[in-house]
Design an enzyme around this catalytic site. Structure first.
Site, short mmCIF file in Angstrom:
data_model
loop_
_atom_site.label_atom_id
_atom_site.label_comp_id
_atom_site.label_asym_id
_atom_site.label_seq_id
_atom_site.Cartn_x
_atom_site.Cartn_y
_atom_site.Cartn_z
CB SER A 13 -0.81 -0.02 1.16
OG SER A 13 -0.38 0.31 2.35
CG ASN A 14 3.66 2.43 2.87
OD1 ASN A 14 3.41 3.92 3.35
ND2 ASN A 14 3.25 1.65 3.77
CE LYS A 66 20.92 -10.80 5.39
NZ LYS A 66 19.61 -9.94 5.49
CG LEU A 93 17.97 -7.18 9.71
CD1 LEU A 93 18.85 -7.67 10.90
CD2 LEU A 93 17.61 -5.67 9.86
CG HIS A 110 9.11 0.71 12.24
ND1 HIS A 110 8.99 -0.63 11.89
CD2 HIS A 110 8.79 0.64 13.66
CE1 HIS A 110 8.57 -1.23 12.99
NE2 HIS A 110 8.67 -0.43 14.03
#
Ligand code: GAR
Length: 193
Positions: A13-14, A66, A93, A110
């Protein structure tokens, strides 16, 4: 023109709010050139495809570590000439590969007044704790979880009648305005350098 990549793991949604702000010319000189997702089935991915925004989606479990998947992400960012990264509900992260390549050029939104209620389900954490005020934070990203210098914060009073649903709606309403505002102010700085 500042070229941004949005990273999202879920609903997006952002991400949508950023696209809409650009469309409505509430933010100028900003272009979303890539959506990155660690979840190929995320609604954010569908939304990007519908808006004809290029997508790079991956599953961390398909890579040894990662470092390896971030190297691939970095390659895509470089190919699309990305200047700036916006984490919008990216629940992972970042590692040294992306942090080094985009030092000072990554922000995150956040749903709490950091440093309170870091990590997952910040809205649930705030309700469980019984705080009377919570809110939204936009901050620069470092190697920590929801840490890094704060750029903007806005508070939301938590009233007795509020449920998880109504508080979430209120917080997201603020996110959808505050995140595009911060992106615009950073784009303004980029263009004046
Ligand atoms: C947003 O509320 C964002 O603040 C939060 O995830 C949600 C994503 O919603 N991010 C974090 O909790 C980061 N620690 P969206 O996918 O609908 O934009």
């Amino acid at each position: 023109m500042m070229k941004i990549a949005v990273f999202a793991s879920g609903t997006g949604s952002n991400f949508e709010a950023i696209l809409e702000s650009i469309q409505l010319k509430k933010i100028k000189n900003v272009e979303v050139v890539l959506l990155v997702s660690d979840n190929p089935n995320a609604l954010a991915v569908t939304k990007a495809k519908n808006a004809s925004i290029p997508v790079f989606s991956f599953q961390a479990k398909d890579y040894p570590d990662k470092l390896t998947y971030e190297q691939e992400v970095l390659e895509k960012l470089t190919n699309h000439q990305v200047d700036f990264i916006v984490l919008a509900g990216y629940m992972r992260l970042l590692g040294p590969v992306l942090l080094k390549a985009y030092d000072g050029k990554i922000i995150n939104v956040h749903p709490s007044l950091l440093p309170a209620f870091k990590g997952k389900d910040a809205i649930g954490q705030a309700l469980d704790y019984g705080v009377k005020v919570t809110g939204v934070t936009v901050h620069f990203v470092d190697e920590g979880m929801d840490t890094g210098p704060i750029i903007a914060q806005e508070s939301v009073p938590v009233t007795m009648s509020m449920t998880r649903e109504t508080l979430t709606i209120k917080i997201q309403e603020i996110e959808h305005r505050l995140l595009p505002e911060v992106i615009q102010s950073l784009a303004n700085k980029e263009t004046t350098i």
